[in-house]
Design a protein around this motif. Structure first.
Motif, short mmCIF file in Angstrom:
data_model
loop_
_atom_site.label_atom_id
_atom_site.label_comp_id
_atom_site.label_asym_id
_atom_site.label_seq_id
_atom_site.Cartn_x
_atom_site.Cartn_y
_atom_site.Cartn_z
N SER A 155 -16.43 41.73 -71.96
CA SER A 155 -16.11 43.04 -72.50
C SER A 155 -15.96 44.04 -71.36
CB SER A 155 -17.21 43.52 -73.45
OG SER A 155 -18.39 43.81 -72.73
N LYS A 156 -15.25 45.11 -71.64
CA LYS A 156 -15.08 46.16 -70.64
C LYS A 156 -16.43 46.74 -70.23
CE LYS A 156 -12.76 50.60 -69.83
NZ LYS A 156 -11.85 51.63 -70.41
N GLU A 157 -17.33 46.87 -71.19
CA GLU A 157 -18.65 47.44 -70.90
C GLU A 157 -19.44 46.53 -69.96
OE1 GLU A 157 -17.31 47.15 -73.93
OE2 GLU A 157 -16.83 49.30 -74.17
N THR A 158 -19.37 45.21 -70.21
CA THR A 158 -20.08 44.26 -69.34
C THR A 158 -19.49 44.27 -67.94
OG1 THR A 158 -20.64 42.84 -71.21
CG2 THR A 158 -20.71 41.84 -69.03
N LEU A 159 -18.16 44.30 -67.88
CA LEU A 159 -17.48 44.35 -66.58
C LEU A 159 -17.91 45.58 -65.80
CD1 LEU A 159 -15.30 43.32 -64.60
CD2 LEU A 159 -13.63 44.65 -65.92
N GLN A 160 -17.91 46.72 -66.46
CA GLN A 160 -18.29 47.96 -65.78
C GLN A 160 -19.74 47.91 -65.32
OE1 GLN A 160 -17.23 50.93 -68.70
NE2 GLN A 160 -15.21 51.24 -67.81
N ASP A 161 -20.60 47.33 -66.14
CA ASP A 161 -22.01 47.22 -65.77
C ASP A 161 -22.19 46.37 -64.52
OD1 ASP A 161 -24.96 47.54 -66.50
OD2 ASP A 161 -24.77 45.36 -66.44
N LYS A 162 -21.44 45.28 -64.43
CA LYS A 162 -21.54 44.40 -63.27
C LYS A 162 -21.00 45.08 -62.01
CE LYS A 162 -21.36 39.94 -65.70
NZ LYS A 162 -22.55 39.33 -65.06
N ILE A 163 -19.93 45.84 -62.17
CA ILE A 163 -19.37 46.55 -61.01
C ILE A 163 -20.35 47.61 -60.52
CG2 ILE A 163 -17.53 48.08 -60.24
CD1 ILE A 163 -15.70 46.59 -62.25
N ARG A 164 -20.90 48.38 -61.45
CA ARG A 164 -21.89 49.39 -61.06
C ARG A 164 -23.10 48.72 -60.39
NH1 ARG A 164 -20.52 51.69 -66.40
NH2 ARG A 164 -19.32 53.60 -66.06
N GLY A 165 -23.50 47.58 -60.94
CA GLY A 165 -24.63 46.86 -60.35
C GLY A 165 -24.35 46.41 -58.93
N GLY A 166 -23.11 45.99 -58.67
CA GLY A 166 -22.75 45.58 -57.32
C GLY A 166 -22.85 46.72 -56.32
N TRP A 167 -22.34 47.88 -56.71
CA TRP A 167 -22.41 49.04 -55.80
C TRP A 167 -23.84 49.53 -55.64
CZ3 TRP A 167 -18.72 50.41 -52.58
CH2 TRP A 167 -17.42 50.01 -52.86
N ALA A 168 -24.58 49.58 -56.73
CA ALA A 168 -25.98 50.01 -56.64
C ALA A 168 -26.79 49.01 -55.81
CB ALA A 168 -26.58 50.14 -58.04
N GLY A 169 -26.53 47.73 -56.03
CA GLY A 169 -27.27 46.70 -55.32
C GLY A 169 -27.12 46.79 -53.82
N GLN A 170 -25.90 47.01 -53.36
CA GLN A 170 -25.70 47.08 -51.91
C GLN A 170 -26.22 48.39 -51.33
OE1 GLN A 170 -21.80 47.57 -50.10
NE2 GLN A 170 -20.83 47.75 -52.11
N THR A 171 -26.13 49.47 -52.10
CA THR A 171 -26.63 50.76 -51.61
C THR A 171 -28.15 50.74 -51.47
OG1 THR A 171 -24.78 51.89 -52.70
CG2 THR A 171 -26.64 53.25 -52.02
N ILE A 172 -28.82 50.17 -52.45
CA ILE A 172 -30.28 50.02 -52.36
C ILE A 172 -30.64 49.10 -51.20
CG2 ILE A 172 -32.33 49.12 -53.54
CD1 ILE A 172 -30.90 49.95 -56.20
N GLY A 173 -29.89 48.01 -51.05
CA GLY A 173 -30.19 47.04 -50.00
C GLY A 173 -30.10 47.61 -48.60
N VAL A 174 -29.03 48.36 -48.33
CA VAL A 174 -28.87 48.92 -46.98
C VAL A 174 -29.93 49.98 -46.71
CG1 VAL A 174 -27.20 50.74 -47.58
CG2 VAL A 174 -27.18 49.75 -45.30
N THR A 175 -30.33 50.70 -47.74
CA THR A 175 -31.40 51.70 -47.59
C THR A 175 -32.73 51.01 -47.31
OG1 THR A 175 -30.24 53.10 -49.20
CG2 THR A 175 -32.51 53.69 -48.66
#
Length: 320
Positions: free
Chosen positions: A31-51
């Motif tokens: 679903s579009k909602e699931t896709l968007q959630d995964k994309i947001r998770g990818g960006w959040a995941g790397q931002t938290i990781g580098v911090t």
């Protein structure tokens, strides 16, 4: 900007139809909602990781962070770090530069659009990125700007840490991500440096289809030539993960076989290592031994040392 990323990924998903999953003979439906959630998770995941890994970047070279040393995190830490140390986020702002061009010009944008955009940007750059920026500003156009004869840092980690966007914009389509990486990644990297970007983009892409990190790593590695040292290094991590229950043992094996950095002048006579493959190995170390646990994955990829902010950033983004 994130709105544009989500839109571009949704468009790309629609253009390519139903993405194929290697572990499923059918089609991937999302679903579009699931896709968007995964994309947001990818960006959040790397931002938290580098911090998370920021304070330890190149502070532990040729060694790892002992288990009895706590790693810093507290409420508000990410915002404070992003405000106080914006240069830490080259993992993020380089990605966003490329995404901005894709959003404004389209997927057929010429390579000069990407090259000129980051070369003239006001943010700080290092290693292969900085060498490519200098080359471009001196009239050496991409992809010559990344060729080893013009860029002594061509095997460095640079495109590996900024190829996340390619997988996030090609959900379940690692080969399509590789096509984009072929255009953009050679602006600053060749050899292992470019393979690192292809591998990372593929992991992000495949992670849309499976939460099995071992599967994601193995499938992504198929995008890399078998005879390359990059492939062999990551294949060793996979092999040693099966052999050793403790990640420290695999770390020592990597140190013995793959820790020599002869591609960056700063690392020839000291333990400092900006080479793409050893740092990609630390990413995979965290992913395999973390086994899907986000906190454990970040902890291991950080404690492995060397580029200890970029590596948990990549690992965290793949899990995100």
């Amino acid at each position: 900007m994130i709105k544009h990323i989500l839109s571009a990924a949704c468009i790309c998903f629609a253009m390519f139809g139903q993405a194929q999953s290697k572990n499923n003979t059918g089609s991937l439906r999302m679903s579009k909602e699931t896709l968007q959630d995964k994309i947001r998770g990818g960006w959040a995941g790397q931002t938290i990781g580098v911090t998370f890994g920021g304070p330890y970047e190149f502070k532990y070279n040729g060694t790892f962070i002992q288990a009895n040393q706590p790693l810093t995190w507290y409420d508000g830490y990410l915002k404070k770090t992003m405000t106080d140390i914006p240069g830490l986020y080259d993992d993020i702002y380089m990605d966003l530069t490329f995404v901005d061009i894709l959003e404004r010009v389209g997927f057929d944008a010429p390579v000069d659009s990407f090259a000129n955009s980051f070369a003239r940007a006001g943010y700080d750059l290092w290693f292969a990125n900085q060498a490519a920026r200098y080359n471009i500003l001196q009239g050496i156009k991409a992809p010559a700007s990344g060729e080893p004869k013009n860029n002594l840092q061509a095997d460095a980690i640079d495109y590996q840490i900024e190829a996340d966007y390619s997988g996030l914009m090609h959900p379940g389509m690692p080969n399509a991500a590789s096509v984009l990486n072929d255009k953009i990644g050679h602006i600053m990297n060749y050899g292992d440096g470019w393979y690192g970007g292809v591998f990372v983009g593929a992991m992000y892409s495949i992670a849309f289809t499976s939460s099995d990190v071992s599967y994601v790593v193995k499938e992504a590695l198929k995008t890399i030539p078998v005879k390359s040292e990059f492939y062999q290094c990551i294949a060793d991590v996979i092999k040693w993960h099966k052999q050793y229950p403790d990640w420290h043992s695999t770390w020592f094996e990597l140190q013995k076989k793959w820790a020599n950095d002869m591609v960056c002048p700063q690392g020839v006579f000291v333990p400092f290592n900006i080479d793409a493959k050893i740092n990609a190995a630390y990413v995979v170390l965290g992913l395999l031994y973390g086994n899907g646990d986000y906190a454990k994955t970040l902890d291991i990829s950080t404690r492995a040392g060397q580029d200890a902010d970029c590596n948990p950033s990549t690992a965290g983004g793949v899990l995100g």
